[in-house]
Design an enzyme around this catalytic site. Structure first.
Site, PDB file in Angstrom:
ATOM      1  N   ALA A  68      -4.294  -6.762   6.731  1.00 28.69           N
ATOM      2  CA  ALA A  68      -4.599  -7.472   5.998  1.00 28.69           C
ATOM      3  C   ALA A  68      -5.642  -7.760   6.429  1.00 28.69           C
ATOM      4  O   ALA A  68      -5.138  -8.267   7.832  1.00 28.69           O
ATOM      5  CB  ALA A  68      -3.818  -7.883   4.595  1.00 28.69           C
ATOM      6  N   ASP A  69      -7.108  -8.527   6.054  1.00 25.42           N
ATOM      7  CA  ASP A  69      -7.103  -9.666   6.838  1.00 25.42           C
ATOM      8  C   ASP A  69      -7.816 -10.382   5.161  1.00 25.42           C
ATOM      9  O   ASP A  69      -8.802  -9.905   3.876  1.00 25.42           O
ATOM     10  CB  ASP A  69      -8.290  -9.056   7.091  1.00 25.42           C
ATOM     11  CG  ASP A  69      -9.269 -10.342   8.106  1.00 25.42           C
ATOM     12  OD1 ASP A  69      -8.308 -10.529   9.345  1.00 25.42           O
ATOM     13  OD2 ASP A  69     -10.201 -10.914   7.867  1.00 25.42           O
TER      14      ASP A  69
END
EC number: 3.6.1.9
Length: 194
Positions: A68-69
């Protein structure tokens, strides 16, 4: 087959630990600066999370990868992780009294498929004096947080209103993760802790 959380974020680990899903946390070797922002925050966070996954795929070819970012976005400007306390101060000053969006791209993949989704949460900051920002910064380590702030703990002093997923602002939207995992046959409901 293992589940790998491709992130160095303690907050993502904390969120995933809400469930009894066994996983290992591994930091991806990925330079976020190599991904240009093309003006679309949704595509940007999806590209960043995909890059993290790709950087781990060779090391874990048969495993399930979760990456995830998260970014903070306001009026065409991306606020990533601040490089200094001064930059974090300027970010908070610019966000104070205004709405902004927090975007997280979630990437879940196995050896056969890759699922990507993003989440947007809108956040309104209280108006803040410079002194209040400095007091906040004395208590919060800002270097590893998009925008230089966090929603939990002392974050409640700076956030006036939030529309959307709270856990998105922490860095891992649970419902989005649930949907991605279900696409590869993992039902997060089966891993609820007592």
């Amino acid at each position: 087959m293992k589940i790998i959380l491709g992130s160095q974020s303690p907050r993502r680990k904390e969120i995933l630990n809400f469930f009894s899903l066994p996983f290992e946390q591994v930091s991806p070797v990925f330079d976020e600066e190599t991904v240009p922002f093309g003006g679309n925050p949704e595509h940007y966070v999806l590209s960043l999370s995909a890059g993290k996954t790709k950087s781990l795929r060779y090391q874990f070819p048969k495993d399930i990868l979760i990456s995830a970012d998260t970014i903070v976005y306001k009026e065409g400007k991306v606020f990533g992780k601040p490089r200094s306390k001064e930059e974090a101060f300027q970010n908070l000053r610019e966000l104070a009294g205004h709405w902004h969006s927090v975007y997280t791209g979630v990437n879940v993949s196995n050896e056969n498929q890759e699922i990507q989704q993003f989440e947007e949460t809108k956040v309104l900051f209280n108006s803040l004096t410079d002194d209040e920002i400095h007091q906040y910064q004395e208590k919060i380590h800002c270097a590893d947080k998009a925008g230089g702030y966090m929603v939990q703990g002392a974050g409640s002093l700076i956030i006036k209103k939030l529309e959307g997923c709270y856990y998105n602002v922490m860095g891992l939207p649970i419902n989005t993760l649930r949907l991605c995992l279900s696409e590869i046959g993992i039902d997060l409901w089966k891993y609820l802790k007592d």
